[in-house]
Design a protein around this motif. Sequence first.
Motif, PDB file in Angstrom:
ATOM      1  N   ARG A  17     -17.670  25.240 -24.557  1.00  0.00           N
ATOM      2  CA  ARG A  17     -17.984  23.875 -25.229  1.00  0.00           C
ATOM      3  C   ARG A  17     -17.371  23.002 -24.817  1.00  0.00           C
ATOM      4  O   ARG A  17     -17.771  21.818 -24.544  1.00  0.00           O
ATOM      5  CB  ARG A  17     -17.302  24.170 -26.710  1.00  0.00           C
ATOM      6  N   GLN A  20     -19.586  21.751 -21.889  1.00  0.00           N
ATOM      7  CA  GLN A  20     -20.566  20.866 -22.416  1.00  0.00           C
ATOM      8  C   GLN A  20     -20.267  19.557 -22.463  1.00  0.00           C
ATOM      9  O   GLN A  20     -20.791  18.694 -22.429  1.00  0.00           O
ATOM     10  CB  GLN A  20     -21.302  21.425 -23.608  1.00  0.00           C
ATOM     11  N   GLN A  21     -18.890  19.348 -23.392  1.00  0.00           N
ATOM     12  CA  GLN A  21     -18.435  17.842 -23.649  1.00  0.00           C
ATOM     13  C   GLN A  21     -18.456  17.264 -22.460  1.00  0.00           C
ATOM     14  O   GLN A  21     -18.426  16.135 -22.085  1.00  0.00           O
ATOM     15  CB  GLN A  21     -17.374  18.151 -24.537  1.00  0.00           C
ATOM     16  N   SER A  23     -19.840  17.618 -19.383  1.00  0.00           N
ATOM     17  CA  SER A  23     -21.066  17.420 -18.707  1.00  0.00           C
ATOM     18  C   SER A  23     -21.735  16.213 -19.272  1.00  0.00           C
ATOM     19  O   SER A  23     -22.345  15.740 -18.833  1.00  0.00           O
ATOM     20  CB  SER A  23     -21.931  18.685 -18.685  1.00  0.00           C
ATOM     21  N   THR A  24     -21.548  15.916 -20.570  1.00  0.00           N
ATOM     22  CA  THR A  24     -22.242  14.977 -21.451  1.00  0.00           C
ATOM     23  C   THR A  24     -21.659  13.528 -21.053  1.00  0.00           C
ATOM     24  O   THR A  24     -22.295  12.645 -20.996  1.00  0.00           O
ATOM     25  CB  THR A  24     -22.410  14.854 -22.820  1.00  0.00           C
ATOM     26  N   SER A  25     -20.346  13.654 -20.517  1.00  0.00           N
ATOM     27  CA  SER A  25     -19.536  12.510 -20.089  1.00  0.00           C
ATOM     28  C   SER A  25     -19.875  12.187 -18.651  1.00  0.00           C
ATOM     29  O   SER A  25     -19.344  11.046 -17.970  1.00  0.00           O
ATOM     30  CB  SER A  25     -18.082  12.234 -20.495  1.00  0.00           C
ATOM     31  N   THR A  27     -22.062  10.901 -16.184  1.00  0.00           N
ATOM     32  CA  THR A  27     -23.161  10.380 -16.384  1.00  0.00           C
ATOM     33  C   THR A  27     -23.070   9.390 -15.157  1.00  0.00           C
ATOM     34  O   THR A  27     -22.092   9.243 -14.565  1.00  0.00           O
ATOM     35  CB  THR A  27     -23.767   9.593 -17.454  1.00  0.00           C
ATOM     36  N   THR A  30     -20.533   6.514 -15.653  1.00  0.00           N
ATOM     37  CA  THR A  30     -19.187   6.822 -15.379  1.00  0.00           C
ATOM     38  C   THR A  30     -18.719   6.398 -13.958  1.00  0.00           C
ATOM     39  O   THR A  30     -17.770   5.964 -13.807  1.00  0.00           O
ATOM     40  CB  THR A  30     -19.020   8.376 -15.505  1.00  0.00           C
ATOM     41  N   TYR A  51     -13.248  15.593 -12.411  1.00  0.00           N
ATOM     42  CA  TYR A  51     -13.135  16.325 -13.745  1.00  0.00           C
ATOM     43  C   TYR A  51     -12.651  17.702 -13.419  1.00  0.00           C
ATOM     44  O   TYR A  51     -13.121  18.251 -12.501  1.00  0.00           O
ATOM     45  CB  TYR A  51     -14.672  16.576 -14.212  1.00  0.00           C
TER      46      TYR A  51
END
Length: 129
Positions: A17, A20-21, A23-25, A27, A30, A51
């Motif tokens: 989880r 996944q959070q 990976s959505t940020s 981009t 960013t 990250y």
Amino acid sequence: MENPSAAATPALSLLERLGQQLSTSATAQTVYGTPVERDGITVIPVARARYAFGGGGGGGTKEGEGAGSGLGAGAGVSLTPVGYIELREGRSRFRPIRSSVVPLVAVSGVVAWLLLRSVPRLLGKRKNR
């Protein structure tokens, strides 16, 4: 006896989880900021993104503790500006942001050297008085 993979399942679920959070940020926006246009020149900010995340878990060691106790996870994001892309007249050019630490250290070294060099002269003048 407990199944070792059953104890790891909550920790893995938590890490999934968290991943996944993050990976959505992660981009392009960013790293490459929103372009700004002024007087026919477009500037796109560029940053270095780092990250990191990790976690772990352990089974209970005391009687009555269930599997999965002692779970923990953490994440971190570091964005550092490194420069910008300049778009002008159909051409692009990357312009790095230089760190001011190196020139500051060099200037400090020269000043220290000059001060140390003048100490013997200052001490010589005091003795002559």
